[in-house]
Motif scaffolding. Structure first.
Motif, mmCIF file in Angstrom:
data_model
loop_
_atom_site.group_PDB
_atom_site.id
_atom_site.type_symbol
_atom_site.label_atom_id
_atom_site.label_comp_id
_atom_site.label_asym_id
_atom_site.label_seq_id
_atom_site.Cartn_x
_atom_site.Cartn_y
_atom_site.Cartn_z
ATOM 1 N N ALA A 6 8.334 22.411 34.465
ATOM 2 C CA ALA A 6 9.577 22.287 35.232
ATOM 3 C C ALA A 6 10.432 23.519 35.023
ATOM 4 C CB ALA A 6 10.347 21.041 34.806
ATOM 5 N N LEU A 7 11.221 23.851 36.046
ATOM 6 C CA LEU A 7 12.169 24.959 35.989
ATOM 7 C C LEU A 7 13.547 24.398 36.292
ATOM 8 C CD1 LEU A 7 11.673 28.396 37.817
ATOM 9 C CD2 LEU A 7 13.906 27.366 37.438
ATOM 10 N N VAL A 8 14.504 24.686 35.401
ATOM 11 C CA VAL A 8 15.863 24.154 35.539
ATOM 12 C C VAL A 8 16.854 25.311 35.502
ATOM 13 C CG1 VAL A 8 17.608 22.583 34.611
ATOM 14 C CG2 VAL A 8 15.168 22.038 34.342
ATOM 15 N N THR A 9 17.597 25.513 36.596
ATOM 16 C CA THR A 9 18.662 26.509 36.579
ATOM 17 C C THR A 9 19.943 25.845 36.094
ATOM 18 O OG1 THR A 9 19.436 26.163 38.859
ATOM 19 C CG2 THR A 9 17.582 27.668 38.525
ATOM 20 N N GLY A 10 20.850 26.668 35.560
ATOM 21 C CA GLY A 10 22.054 26.090 34.963
ATOM 22 C C GLY A 10 21.681 25.180 33.809
ATOM 23 N N GLY A 11 20.685 25.603 33.017
ATOM 24 C CA GLY A 11 20.110 24.724 32.003
ATOM 25 C C GLY A 11 20.676 24.868 30.613
ATOM 26 N N ARG A 21 16.230 18.622 28.733
ATOM 27 C CA ARG A 21 15.810 17.935 27.516
ATOM 28 C C ARG A 21 14.987 16.687 27.843
ATOM 29 N NH1 ARG A 21 20.493 16.587 23.463
ATOM 30 N NH2 ARG A 21 21.265 15.512 25.334
ATOM 31 N N ALA A 22 15.423 15.933 28.841
ATOM 32 C CA ALA A 22 14.677 14.726 29.220
ATOM 33 C C ALA A 22 13.294 15.083 29.753
ATOM 34 C CB ALA A 22 15.465 13.945 30.273
ATOM 35 N N LEU A 23 13.209 16.114 30.571
ATOM 36 C CA LEU A 23 11.906 16.521 31.093
ATOM 37 C C LEU A 23 10.995 16.990 29.968
ATOM 38 C CD1 LEU A 23 13.021 18.444 34.321
ATOM 39 C CD2 LEU A 23 11.903 16.210 34.213
ATOM 40 N N GLY A 24 11.556 17.745 29.021
ATOM 41 C CA GLY A 24 10.761 18.173 27.880
ATOM 42 C C GLY A 24 10.258 16.994 27.072
ATOM 43 N N GLU A 25 11.118 16.018 26.862
ATOM 44 C CA GLU A 25 10.718 14.821 26.125
ATOM 45 C C GLU A 25 9.623 14.054 26.862
ATOM 46 O OE1 GLU A 25 15.096 13.963 24.039
ATOM 47 O OE2 GLU A 25 14.450 12.815 25.787
ATOM 48 N N ASP A 26 9.621 14.186 28.181
ATOM 49 C CA ASP A 26 8.627 13.483 28.996
ATOM 50 C C ASP A 26 7.356 14.298 29.202
ATOM 51 O OD1 ASP A 26 10.434 11.424 29.147
ATOM 52 O OD2 ASP A 26 11.102 11.876 31.191
ATOM 53 N N GLY A 27 7.247 15.422 28.507
ATOM 54 C CA GLY A 27 5.991 16.155 28.499
ATOM 55 C C GLY A 27 5.923 17.397 29.362
ATOM 56 N N TYR A 28 7.040 17.809 29.955
ATOM 57 C CA TYR A 28 7.044 19.003 30.785
ATOM 58 C C TYR A 28 7.292 20.246 29.932
ATOM 59 C CZ TYR A 28 7.440 16.088 34.984
ATOM 60 O OH TYR A 28 7.220 15.185 35.997
ATOM 61 N N ALA A 29 6.508 21.302 30.150
ATOM 62 C CA ALA A 29 6.872 22.614 29.635
ATOM 63 C C ALA A 29 8.025 23.139 30.488
ATOM 64 C CB ALA A 29 5.681 23.561 29.711
ATOM 65 N N LEU A 30 8.977 23.818 29.852
ATOM 66 C CA LEU A 30 10.236 24.123 30.509
ATOM 67 C C LEU A 30 10.506 25.614 30.633
ATOM 68 C CD1 LEU A 30 12.498 21.646 28.503
ATOM 69 C CD2 LEU A 30 11.710 21.302 30.852
ATOM 70 N N THR A 31 11.053 25.992 31.771
ATOM 71 C CA THR A 31 11.801 27.231 31.896
ATOM 72 C C THR A 31 13.238 26.840 32.182
ATOM 73 O OG1 THR A 31 9.966 28.580 32.711
ATOM 74 C CG2 THR A 31 12.177 29.328 33.236
#
Length: 240
Positions: A6-11, A21-31
């Motif tokens: 997932a990619l999140v602007t304004g993160g 944080r929720a996406l990371g907890e749910d297993g997504y690698a983050l930008t």
């Protein structure tokens, strides 16, 4: 390559940070991306300390080359994109007759133009994810001001209304490719961005970032047959 990314602007804070944080907890690698490098790195460190996979890219969403760089670095790092969260935003209050062009432009550029450009840059990866599992998702943070325009926030309201329209057009272009889109339209949310109104609307009476996170998790749990074009979040007594 991670199973999901997932990619999140304004993160770096507020809604964007809590969604990331929720996406990371749910297993997504983050930008995650934000304008201020120090604040962004602090946010990334907090997420990494929680055991999450995070790549941080400082960028100004008013600059097209910065937007392209964020998308490019995400692609080079992870090779896939399942969820794009266009969350970066800026609001500058003031009557129309007293708003100079620079303040108008920054609101249109960050709140609307950047959403369009980031979406454009990410569509190829989103289509690949959509072809794989038909659950790719673009989540655009709009505002209730985009549905109920506010005096003193004309430029902000217009830009956020544009985000709602852009989201609906995106659905029509991409839904057959397995890519969905949703505009989130909240009222006042308890974040640093609403500090200016807290004398009149106590933080305890505002919408919480946990409400937005719950909505994102709901959207990502929907079947590929379900498209939710927008979600409005209003406080008790605020319905028009």
């Amino acid at each position: 390559m991670p199973e999901r990314a997932a990619l999140v602007t304004g993160g770096s804070s507020g809604i964007g940070f809590d969604i990331a944080r929720a996406l990371g907890e749910d297993g997504y690698a983050l930008t995650i991306s934000a304008r201020k490098p120090d604040k962004l790195e602090e946010a990334a460190r907090t997420l990494r300390d929680a055991g999450l996979e995070v790549h941080a890219v400082a960028a100004n969403m008013a600059e097209e080359e910065d937007i392209k760089r964020v998308a490019r670095e995400h692609r080079e790092r992870y090779g896939r994109l399942d969820v794009l969260v266009n969350n970066a935003g800026v609001g500058i209050a003031g009557p129309i007759e007293q708003t100079d062009t620079k303040r108008l432009d920054i609101q249109l550029d960050v709140n609307l133009r950047a959403v369009y450009l980031m979406t454009r840059e990410c569509i190829p990866l989103l289509k690949q994810a959509g072809a794989e599992h038909r659950r790719a998702h673009i989540i655009n943070t709009a505002s209730i001001a985009g549905k109920i325009p506010q005096p003193g926030l004309a430029a902000y309201s217009a830009a956020k209304a544009g985000v709602v329209a852009l989201t609906q057009a995106t659905i029509r272009e991409l839904s057959n490719e397995g890519v969905r889109a949703t505009a989130l339209c909240p009222g006042f949310v308890a974040t640093p961005m609403t500090e200016w109104i807290k004398e009149h609307v106590p933080e305890s009476e505002m919408i919480q970032t946990s409400d937005i996170v719950a909505a994102v998790r709901f959207l990502l749990s929907c079947s590929p047959n379900c498209i939710v074009p927008e979600i409005q979040f209003v406080r008790p007594g605020d319905m028009p």
